[in-house]
Design a protein around this motif. Structure first.
Motif, PDB file in Angstrom:
ATOM      1  N   TYR A  13      -0.108  -6.918  45.552  1.00 14.42           N
ATOM      2  CA  TYR A  13      -0.845  -6.055  44.622  1.00 14.42           C
ATOM      3  C   TYR A  13      -1.638  -6.969  43.694  1.00 14.42           C
ATOM      4  O   TYR A  13      -1.094  -7.929  43.162  1.00 14.42           O
ATOM      5  CB  TYR A  13       0.176  -5.216  43.861  1.00 14.42           C
ATOM      6  N   TYR A  14      -2.934  -6.658  43.519  1.00 15.19           N
ATOM      7  CA  TYR A  14      -3.827  -7.558  42.795  1.00 15.19           C
ATOM      8  C   TYR A  14      -4.580  -6.850  41.677  1.00 15.19           C
ATOM      9  O   TYR A  14      -4.890  -5.655  41.769  1.00 15.19           O
ATOM     10  CB  TYR A  14      -4.863  -8.148  43.766  1.00 15.19           C
ATOM     11  N   ALA A  15      -4.904  -7.634  40.664  1.00 14.76           N
ATOM     12  CA  ALA A  15      -5.855  -7.171  39.668  1.00 14.76           C
ATOM     13  C   ALA A  15      -7.229  -7.090  40.318  1.00 14.76           C
ATOM     14  O   ALA A  15      -7.548  -7.890  41.218  1.00 14.76           O
ATOM     15  CB  ALA A  15      -5.877  -8.117  38.483  1.00 14.76           C
ATOM     16  N   ASP A  16      -8.035  -6.161  39.855  1.00 17.32           N
ATOM     17  CA  ASP A  16      -9.367  -5.997  40.441  1.00 17.32           C
ATOM     18  C   ASP A  16     -10.201  -7.270  40.323  1.00 17.32           C
ATOM     19  O   ASP A  16     -11.019  -7.568  41.191  1.00 17.32           O
ATOM     20  CB  ASP A  16     -10.097  -4.850  39.750  1.00 17.32           C
ATOM     21  N   SER A  17      -9.971  -8.023  39.268  1.00 22.21           N
ATOM     22  CA  SER A  17     -10.785  -9.218  39.009  1.00 22.21           C
ATOM     23  C   SER A  17     -10.550 -10.329  40.029  1.00 22.21           C
ATOM     24  O   SER A  17     -11.380 -11.237  40.137  1.00 22.21           O
ATOM     25  CB  SER A  17     -10.499  -9.743  37.603  1.00 22.21           C
ATOM     26  N   LYS A  61      -9.129  -9.552  43.340  1.00 18.69           N
ATOM     27  CA  LYS A  61      -8.982  -8.973  44.678  1.00 18.69           C
ATOM     28  C   LYS A  61     -10.037  -9.534  45.616  1.00 18.69           C
ATOM     29  O   LYS A  61     -11.221  -9.613  45.271  1.00 18.69           O
ATOM     30  CB  LYS A  61      -9.098  -7.456  44.575  1.00 18.69           C
ATOM     31  N   ARG A 119       2.365  -4.257  36.114  1.00 26.06           N
ATOM     32  CA  ARG A 119       1.350  -5.191  35.663  1.00 26.06           C
ATOM     33  C   ARG A 119       1.547  -5.542  34.187  1.00 26.06           C
ATOM     34  O   ARG A 119       0.692  -6.184  33.583  1.00 26.06           O
ATOM     35  CB  ARG A 119      -0.037  -4.602  35.902  1.00 26.06           C
ATOM     36  N   GLU A 175      -2.614 -11.557  31.009  1.00 24.48           N
ATOM     37  CA  GLU A 175      -3.038 -10.489  31.900  1.00 24.48           C
ATOM     38  C   GLU A 175      -2.450 -10.654  33.293  1.00 24.48           C
ATOM     39  O   GLU A 175      -2.230 -11.766  33.770  1.00 24.48           O
ATOM     40  CB  GLU A 175      -4.567 -10.421  31.988  1.00 24.48           C
ATOM     41  N   ARG A 227     -10.243 -12.589  46.496  1.00 26.92           N
ATOM     42  CA  ARG A 227     -10.370 -14.042  46.273  1.00 26.92           C
ATOM     43  C   ARG A 227      -9.015 -14.729  46.214  1.00 26.92           C
ATOM     44  O   ARG A 227      -8.887 -15.874  46.632  1.00 26.92           O
ATOM     45  CB  ARG A 227     -11.121 -14.301  44.959  1.00 26.92           C
TER      46      ARG A 227
END
Length: 123
Positions: free
Chosen positions: A58-62, A64, A105, A45, A66
Motif C-alpha cells: 500500500y503506497y502514498a499517492d506521491s 506510487k 497511514r 508522512e 516509483r
C-alpha cells in the motif's frame, strides 16, 4: 522488536536507492511493516506499508509507481526500493512495525520505530 534502518544517502534526480530495515526478534512476520518520512519543518508522512506475508503493498499517492516495498520474513527485513527519485523525496526515512490487524497511514498506530536514515536527492 528493535528496528535498524539503513541504505540512505545522496542520489541525483531520477536515481535510485534501496532502504533496508532489519528487525530483531522472532516475531517479525506478525507485524505489518511501514515506511514513513519526515522532511525538515514538516510532519512525518506515510510512504508505504506491507502485510505480514508480504502481500498487498500500500503506497502514498506521491510515491506510487516509483517506490516498491517488499519484505523477507526469513531475513527479518523489510525494504523500500526507490526509483525515479525527486528532490521532494528528500527526508529522513523511518521504518515502523504495527501489531494491529489492518493497515494504517497514521504514525501513532505503529508500535515500534527504527532510528531513521537520511535520503537526499539533488536536482
Amino acid at each position: 522488536v528493535q528496528l535498524q534502518a539503513s541504505g540512505g544517502g545522496l542520489a541525483q534526480t531520477g536515481g535510485s536507492l534501496r532502504l533496508s530495515c532489519a528487525a530483531s526478534g522472532r516475531t517479525f512476520s506478525s507485524y505489518i511493516m511501514g515506511w514513513f518520512r519526515q522532511a525538515p519543518g514538516k510532519e512525518r508522512e506515510f510512504v508505504a506499508a506491507i502485510g505480514r506475508s508480504g502481500s498487498s503493498p500500500y503506497y502514498a499517492d506521491s510515491v506510487k509507481g516509483r517506490f516498491t516495498i517488499f519484505r523477507d520474513n526469513a531475513e527479518n527485513t523489510v525494504y523500500l526500493q526507490m526509483n525515479s527519485l525527486k528532490p521532494e523525496d528528500t527526508a529522513v526515512y523511518y521504518c515502523a512495525a504495527d501489531a494491529s490487524r489492518s493497515y494504517s497511514r497514521y504514525p501513532k498506530t505503529y508500535d515500534y520505530w527504527g532510528q531513521g536514515t537520511q535520503v537526499t536527492v539533488s536536482s
